[in-house]
Write a protein that holds these residues in place. Structure first.
Motif, PDB file in Angstrom:
ATOM      1  N   GLU A   1      -7.688   4.422 -10.207  1.00 15.55           N
ATOM      2  CA  GLU A   1      -7.589   2.974  -9.999  1.00 15.55           C
ATOM      3  C   GLU A   1      -6.676   2.658  -8.810  1.00 15.55           C
ATOM      4  O   GLU A   1      -6.975   1.763  -8.009  1.00 15.55           O
ATOM      5  CB  GLU A   1      -7.066   2.291 -11.263  1.00 15.55           C
ATOM      6  CG  GLU A   1      -8.043   2.285 -12.407  1.00 15.55           C
ATOM      7  CD  GLU A   1      -7.451   1.769 -13.707  1.00 15.55           C
ATOM      8  OE1 GLU A   1      -6.313   1.218 -13.688  1.00 15.55           O
ATOM      9  OE2 GLU A   1      -8.102   1.923 -14.753  1.00 15.55           O
TER      10      GLU A   1
ATOM     11  N   ILE B   1      -8.478   3.225  -5.574  1.00 12.32           N
ATOM     12  CA  ILE B   1      -9.380   2.110  -5.263  1.00 12.32           C
ATOM     13  C   ILE B   1      -8.587   0.937  -4.701  1.00 12.32           C
ATOM     14  O   ILE B   1      -8.986   0.306  -3.712  1.00 12.32           O
ATOM     15  CB  ILE B   1     -10.189   1.701  -6.514  1.00 12.32           C
ATOM     16  CG1 ILE B   1     -11.171   2.816  -6.882  1.00 12.32           C
ATOM     17  CG2 ILE B   1     -10.913   0.382  -6.294  1.00 12.32           C
ATOM     18  CD1 ILE B   1     -11.833   2.643  -8.225  1.00 12.32           C
ATOM     19  N   GLN B   2      -7.431   0.637  -5.309  1.00  7.18           N
ATOM     20  CA  GLN B   2      -6.581  -0.446  -4.809  1.00  7.18           C
ATOM     21  C   GLN B   2      -6.102  -0.153  -3.390  1.00  7.18           C
ATOM     22  O   GLN B   2      -6.062  -1.045  -2.545  1.00  7.18           O
ATOM     23  CB  GLN B   2      -5.369  -0.650  -5.721  1.00  7.18           C
ATOM     24  CG  GLN B   2      -5.676  -1.325  -7.018  1.00  7.18           C
ATOM     25  CD  GLN B   2      -4.433  -1.494  -7.872  1.00  7.18           C
ATOM     26  OE1 GLN B   2      -3.622  -0.573  -7.991  1.00  7.18           O
ATOM     27  NE2 GLN B   2      -4.280  -2.669  -8.456  1.00  7.18           N
TER      28      GLN B   2
ATOM     29  N   LYS C   1      -7.614   1.629  -1.106  1.00 10.14           N
ATOM     30  CA  LYS C   1      -8.734   1.415  -0.176  1.00 10.14           C
ATOM     31  C   LYS C   1      -8.946  -0.072   0.075  1.00 10.14           C
ATOM     32  O   LYS C   1      -9.174  -0.487   1.221  1.00 10.14           O
ATOM     33  CB  LYS C   1     -10.013   2.040  -0.728  1.00 10.14           C
ATOM     34  CG  LYS C   1     -10.040   3.540  -0.642  1.00 10.14           C
ATOM     35  CD  LYS C   1     -11.332   4.103  -1.198  1.00 10.14           C
ATOM     36  CE  LYS C   1     -11.285   5.620  -1.219  1.00 10.14           C
ATOM     37  NZ  LYS C   1     -12.487   6.210  -1.822  1.00 10.14           N
ATOM     38  N   ASP C   2      -8.860  -0.881  -0.980  1.00 12.02           N
ATOM     39  CA  ASP C   2      -9.037  -2.333  -0.827  1.00 12.02           C
ATOM     40  C   ASP C   2      -7.963  -2.930   0.079  1.00 12.02           C
ATOM     41  O   ASP C   2      -8.259  -3.745   0.964  1.00 12.02           O
ATOM     42  CB  ASP C   2      -9.006  -3.030  -2.190  1.00 12.02           C
ATOM     43  CG  ASP C   2     -10.237  -2.735  -3.036  1.00 12.02           C
ATOM     44  OD1 ASP C   2     -11.252  -2.262  -2.478  1.00 12.02           O
ATOM     45  OD2 ASP C   2     -10.176  -2.980  -4.261  1.00 12.02           O
ATOM     46  N   VAL C   3      -6.731  -2.527  -0.132  1.00 14.12           N
ATOM     47  CA  VAL C   3      -5.627  -3.063   0.680  1.00 14.12           C
ATOM     48  C   VAL C   3      -5.754  -2.574   2.123  1.00 14.12           C
ATOM     49  O   VAL C   3      -5.501  -3.329   3.065  1.00 14.12           O
ATOM     50  CB  VAL C   3      -4.258  -2.704   0.073  1.00 14.12           C
ATOM     51  CG1 VAL C   3      -3.128  -3.136   0.980  1.00 14.12           C
ATOM     52  CG2 VAL C   3      -4.097  -3.346  -1.302  1.00 14.12           C
ATOM     53  N   ASP C   4      -6.187  -1.328   2.313  1.00 14.22           N
ATOM     54  CA  ASP C   4      -6.398  -0.823   3.674  1.00 14.22           C
ATOM     55  C   ASP C   4      -7.459  -1.648   4.410  1.00 14.22           C
ATOM     56  O   ASP C   4      -7.314  -1.927   5.602  1.00 14.22           O
ATOM     57  CB  ASP C   4      -6.798   0.654   3.649  1.00 14.22           C
ATOM     58  CG  ASP C   4      -5.622   1.581   3.429  1.00 14.22           C
ATOM     59  OD1 ASP C   4      -4.471   1.158   3.678  1.00 14.22           O
ATOM     60  OD2 ASP C   4      -5.852   2.739   3.007  1.00 14.22           O
ATOM     61  N   ILE C   5      -8.485  -2.057   3.699  1.00  9.58           N
ATOM     62  CA  ILE C   5      -9.524  -2.910   4.297  1.00  9.58           C
ATOM     63  C   ILE C   5      -8.930  -4.266   4.671  1.00  9.58           C
ATOM     64  O   ILE C   5      -9.192  -4.797   5.755  1.00  9.58           O
ATOM     65  CB  ILE C   5     -10.729  -3.055   3.343  1.00  9.58           C
ATOM     66  CG1 ILE C   5     -11.476  -1.727   3.241  1.00  9.58           C
ATOM     67  CG2 ILE C   5     -11.662  -4.181   3.793  1.00  9.58           C
ATOM     68  CD1 ILE C   5     -12.514  -1.670   2.149  1.00  9.58           C
ATOM     69  N   GLN C   6      -8.107  -4.825   3.784  1.00 11.69           N
ATOM     70  CA  GLN C   6      -7.451  -6.106   4.077  1.00 11.69           C
ATOM     71  C   GLN C   6      -6.551  -5.992   5.301  1.00 11.69           C
ATOM     72  O   GLN C   6      -6.531  -6.892   6.143  1.00 11.69           O
ATOM     73  CB  GLN C   6      -6.623  -6.572   2.877  1.00 11.69           C
ATOM     74  CG  GLN C   6      -7.419  -7.015   1.693  1.00 11.69           C
ATOM     75  CD  GLN C   6      -6.525  -7.406   0.522  1.00 11.69           C
ATOM     76  OE1 GLN C   6      -5.309  -7.511   0.656  1.00 11.69           O
ATOM     77  NE2 GLN C   6      -7.124  -7.619  -0.634  1.00 11.69           N
TER      78      GLN C   6
ATOM     79  N   VAL D   1       0.834  -1.204   0.000  1.00 13.51           N
ATOM     80  CA  VAL D   1       0.000   0.000   0.000  1.00 13.51           C
ATOM     81  C   VAL D   1       0.869   1.256   0.000  1.00 13.51           C
ATOM     82  O   VAL D   1       0.517   2.260  -0.628  1.00 13.51           O
ATOM     83  CB  VAL D   1      -1.024  -0.009   1.160  1.00 13.51           C
ATOM     84  CG1 VAL D   1      -0.435   0.437   2.468  1.00 13.51           C
ATOM     85  CG2 VAL D   1      -2.218   0.855   0.823  1.00 13.51           C
TER      86      VAL D   1
ATOM     87  N   ASP E   1      -8.615  -6.014   8.421  1.00 11.52           N
ATOM     88  CA  ASP E   1      -9.094  -7.368   8.725  1.00 11.52           C
ATOM     89  C   ASP E   1      -7.978  -8.225   9.329  1.00 11.52           C
ATOM     90  O   ASP E   1      -8.199  -8.950  10.305  1.00 11.52           O
ATOM     91  CB  ASP E   1      -9.641  -8.044   7.468  1.00 11.52           C
ATOM     92  CG  ASP E   1     -10.957  -7.453   7.000  1.00 11.52           C
ATOM     93  OD1 ASP E   1     -11.624  -6.758   7.801  1.00 11.52           O
ATOM     94  OD2 ASP E   1     -11.315  -7.678   5.828  1.00 11.52           O
TER      95      ASP E   1
END
Length: 116
Positions: free
Chosen positions: A77, A80-81, A83-88, A44, A91
């Protein structure tokens, strides 16, 4: 709660401490999760570096009168990536907290082995 850095630096002590207390805890799984989290954080940060460079290039392109739409699209893009990695990462950090919560403090070497 035991410090993750201590476990990372002393996995065998942590494992033997769990065994000597007669408790359950999966140090290997915890270290795996930690390693994966660290990889995601690195990824990230690289995405953010590229996004920041793209943002600088957009302003430079605008000054030069060049078309910025492809660069802007790539930057979106990347956002968006990110944000997705931050969510991962969030988790994984929850899973790490759960694993850390199940690991008891490591007893001092002078403490006799056993539950009591």
């Amino acid at each position: 709660m035991i410090d993750l850095k201590y476990i990372r630096e002393n996995p065998e002590k942590a494992k033997s401490g769990i065994v000597s207390k007669g408790e359950m805890g999966d140090i290997d799984k915890l270290l795996e999760l930690d390693q994966y989290r660290r990889k995601l954080i690195y990824d990230v940060e690289e995405f953010k570096k590229v996004r920041n460079n793209n943002s600088k290039m957009v302003s430079q392109y605008k000054k030069e009168g060049k078309d910025t739409s492809p660069l802007i699209e790539k930057t979106k893009e990347l956002s968006i990536q990110i944000k997705d990695v931050d969510i991962q990462i969030a988790d994984i950090e929850k899973q790490i907290f759960i694993e850390l919560s199940s690991i008891p403090n490591i007893p001092h070497e002078s403490v006799p082995v056993g539950k009591s």
